[in-house]
Design an enzyme around this catalytic site. Structure first.
Site, PDB file in Angstrom:
ATOM      1  N   SER A 150       0.855  -1.189   0.000  1.00  0.00           N
ATOM      2  CA  SER A 150       0.000   0.000   0.000  1.00  0.00           C
ATOM      3  C   SER A 150       0.888   1.235   0.000  1.00  0.00           C
ATOM      4  O   SER A 150       1.975   1.232   0.595  1.00  0.00           O
ATOM      5  CB  SER A 150      -0.889   0.007   1.247  1.00  0.00           C
TER       6      SER A 150
ATOM      7  N   TYR B 116      -1.412  -0.620  10.544  1.00  0.00           N
ATOM      8  CA  TYR B 116      -1.477  -1.123   9.175  1.00  0.00           C
ATOM      9  C   TYR B 116      -0.345  -0.565   8.303  1.00  0.00           C
ATOM     10  O   TYR B 116       0.365  -1.341   7.642  1.00  0.00           O
ATOM     11  CB  TYR B 116      -2.838  -0.812   8.560  1.00  0.00           C
TER      12      TYR B 116
END
Length: 248
Positions: free
Chosen positions: A144, A171
């Protein structure tokens, strides 16, 4: 042992979302695709939805469980002489306990790291012997842009992140660690045909992201498939999305 020359691929967390779409697109490209799923029933259901798109198989695979990972490697190794593609897609973004570094739950950080970093590391180590038998092995780590450290050089970027309605840390840091694995592994395998890359699939409408503005997972899967099917002159040790290089 199956001596077929058909290319093979394993996609972890492939019973839904981006993983399922990645499996579909690889099957349509002619690969024998193994759907890695923690839940065998969900894996079989996913395989059924893809049955008309190519050769799909199911393997029970929990990336957080050492025995499960090695059992899956043994099963696939018994069916094929090599593994051409490994897509480390399985991931989690735990909401409970998430927050900025000063407040995030340590347990949340541990859980995200266990799935998003230790999981791909565990799976890669187990399957690397099979990947080395491929003439053109490819390892794809689904990451990501939230993992990027580059914005940290910009004080305004830091302030914007701090002012977000729901700042997160667990995350992104788990994906930063995953990107580090990509770079280090690519360097280790630089004298082999194996290519190791991180990809960002963008914002997709999945269980992990309920934003209605997100794209369909089939769009996000395209960059993973691109990395999985790179030609011999393609990059390794890189991080990119569908538009090109992404900042580390």
């Amino acid at each position: 042992m199956n001596n077929s020359t058909k290319r093979t691929a394993l996609v972890t967390g492939a019973n839904k979302g981006i993983g399922l779409e990645t499996a579909r697109q690889l099957a349509e490209a002619g690969y024998t695709v193994w759907i890695g799923s923690r839940d065998p029933d969900q894996g079989r259901a996913a395989a059924e939805t893809l049955s008309t798109h190519g050769e799909i198989r199911v393997v029970v695979l929990d990336v957080t469980d050492e025995n499960s990972v090695h059992s899956a490697a043994a099963e696939i190794g018994a069916a094929h002489e090599s593994l051409d593609v490994l897509v480390n897609n399985a991931a989690v973004a735990k909401v409970e306990g998430e927050g900025p570094p000063s407040a995030v739950s340590l347990e949340t950080v541990r859980e995200d790291l266990e799935v998003n970093f230790f999981g791909p590391l565990r799976v890669t180590q187990a399957f690397l012997p099979l990947i080395k038998e491929s003439p053109e092995g490819r390892i794809v780590n689904v990451s990501s842009k939230m993992a990027s450290l580059s914005p940290l050089d910009d004080p305004e970027s830091i302030q914007r992140a701090a002012q977000r309605a729901f700042p997160v840390f667990a995350y992104p840091v788990s994906k930063t660690a995953l990107n580090s694995l990509t770079g280090w592994l690519a360097a280790e395998l630089a004298d082999t045909p194996i290519k190791v890359n991180s990809v960002c699939p963008g914002a997709n409408k999945t269980d992990m992201n309920s934003d209605p503005s997100g794209q369909h997972p089939s769009e996000g899967a395209k960059v993973a498939v691109h990395a999985a099917t790179l030609h011999a002159d393609g990059p390794t040790g890189s991080f990119f999305d569908i538009d090109g290089p992404a900042p580390w």
